[in-house]
Design a protein around this motif. Structure first.
Motif, mmCIF file in Angstrom:
data_model
loop_
_atom_site.group_PDB
_atom_site.id
_atom_site.type_symbol
_atom_site.label_atom_id
_atom_site.label_comp_id
_atom_site.label_asym_id
_atom_site.label_seq_id
_atom_site.Cartn_x
_atom_site.Cartn_y
_atom_site.Cartn_z
ATOM 1 N N ILE A 220 -1.603 2.901 -4.841
ATOM 2 C CA ILE A 220 -1.148 1.490 -4.278
ATOM 3 C C ILE A 220 -0.030 1.698 -3.249
ATOM 4 O O ILE A 220 0.794 2.479 -3.444
ATOM 5 N N HIS A 221 -0.260 1.407 -2.258
ATOM 6 C CA HIS A 221 0.609 1.568 -0.800
ATOM 7 C C HIS A 221 1.096 0.180 -0.263
ATOM 8 O O HIS A 221 0.435 -0.949 -0.217
ATOM 9 N N THR A 222 2.445 0.348 0.318
ATOM 10 C CA THR A 222 2.736 -0.893 0.891
ATOM 11 C C THR A 222 2.784 -0.732 2.397
ATOM 12 O O THR A 222 2.741 0.546 2.825
ATOM 13 N N VAL A 223 2.164 -1.767 3.066
ATOM 14 C CA VAL A 223 2.115 -1.664 4.523
ATOM 15 C C VAL A 223 3.097 -2.643 4.822
ATOM 16 O O VAL A 223 2.973 -3.720 4.807
ATOM 17 N N ARG A 224 4.332 -2.214 5.443
ATOM 18 C CA ARG A 224 5.724 -2.738 5.855
ATOM 19 C C ARG A 224 5.249 -3.911 6.712
ATOM 20 O O ARG A 224 4.731 -3.941 7.719
ATOM 21 N N GLY A 225 5.622 -5.249 6.161
ATOM 22 C CA GLY A 225 5.549 -6.356 6.922
ATOM 23 C C GLY A 225 4.188 -6.874 6.871
ATOM 24 O O GLY A 225 3.798 -7.799 7.592
ATOM 25 N N VAL A 226 3.103 -6.273 6.162
ATOM 26 C CA VAL A 226 1.902 -6.878 6.237
ATOM 27 C C VAL A 226 1.634 -7.259 4.695
ATOM 28 O O VAL A 226 1.342 -8.336 4.284
ATOM 29 N N GLY A 227 1.530 -6.280 3.933
ATOM 30 C CA GLY A 227 1.204 -6.383 2.402
ATOM 31 C C GLY A 227 1.083 -5.341 1.554
ATOM 32 O O GLY A 227 1.731 -4.346 1.822
ATOM 33 N N TYR A 228 -0.236 -4.786 0.763
ATOM 34 C CA TYR A 228 -0.415 -3.830 -0.055
ATOM 35 C C TYR A 228 -1.888 -3.614 0.136
ATOM 36 O O TYR A 228 -2.698 -4.324 0.565
ATOM 37 N N THR A 229 -2.089 -2.283 -0.161
ATOM 38 C CA THR A 229 -3.445 -1.903 -0.040
ATOM 39 C C THR A 229 -3.669 -0.703 -1.133
ATOM 40 O O THR A 229 -2.688 -0.211 -1.575
#
Length: 235
Positions: A220-229
């Motif tokens: 589970i990763h955070t894409v800063r300013g966008v969301g999660y993937t």
């Protein structure tokens, strides 16, 4: 046609209702679930879209402005089209349900309905009629979610998830490799009438990471300013 988690192709769903709000809401929910969607507002348009779009299942309102949903289904059956159909009906009458199943419908949902219930019915019908498209198991790397058993495992080890954590993980799995925003997660996991802030998403992502990624390669990763993937770590 694209693919969803586990390598399964996306199922195509035709949504037919003369209320634009319903087709838009159901279409949006199904797209969030990874389905390809086309919509129609009349019986004639539904017959034309069936030929053009070649859906794997139709969500068909019984009361349409020209043909009834029952007539649309009968016409398809008379043409030899075995399209699975989930009827929508505003009337909770036994006669409607019997007539819908008699003309070849596979299930029915009474208005007003919950989106979760409708999607569950769609998946159940697809599992019966198109097992090549719909599977109760979602897999990514060593992570497995079994929807029928309502179980999740990582490397074969059961994950003790709350119902909300399970729904959140399932949504990430359905969108594996894609970045989903907090707004999309709120719409899917907490539904469209949720009145709280998007901080709840951060909180539950944190809960989920502690159970899914603890002492393991993070998925589970955070894409800063966008969301999660949900994806494998980058080298």
């Amino acid at each position: 046609m694209g693919e969803r988690a586990g390598g399964k192709p996306e199922a195509r769903v035709l949504v037919v209702d003369d209320e634009a709000a319903i087709t838009e809401l159901v279409g949006l929910a199904l797209r969030y679930e990874g389905f390809e969607v086309a919509t129609a507002s009349t019986g004639r348009e539904a017959l034309a879209k069936n030929a053009e779009f070649a859906p794997d299942l139709a969500v068909l309102d019984v009361m349409l402005p020209d043909y009834t949903g029952l007539e649309v289904c009968s016409r398809l059956r008379s043409q030899g089209v075995r399209l699975p159909v989930v009827f929508l009906t505003a009337r909770d009458a036994t006669e409607d349900k019997v007539n819908g199943l008699t003309v070849g419908g596979d299930d029915y949902v009474t208005k007003p309905f919950a989106l979760d219930e409708l999607i569950a019915r769609i998946r159940a019908v697809l599992r019966r009629t198109r097992p090549d498209l719909e599977d109760a198991r979602l897999e990514f790397a060593d992570l497995v979610v079994d929807e029928d058993a309502h179980e999740a495992r990582r490397s074969g080890v059961p994950l003790d998830l709350t119902p909300t954590e399970f729904k959140l993980l399932r949504y990430l799995l359905l969108n594996a490799g894609r970045v989903v925003s907090k707004a999309q997660i709120l719409d899917h996991v907490w539904q469209y009438d949720f009145g709280g802030g998007d901080n709840v998403v951060e909180t539950y992502i944190s809960y989920l990471r502690k159970k899914v990624d603890k002492d393991r390669e993070p998925l589970i990763h955070t894409v800063r300013g966008v969301g999660y993937t949900l994806r494998l770590p980058k080298d």
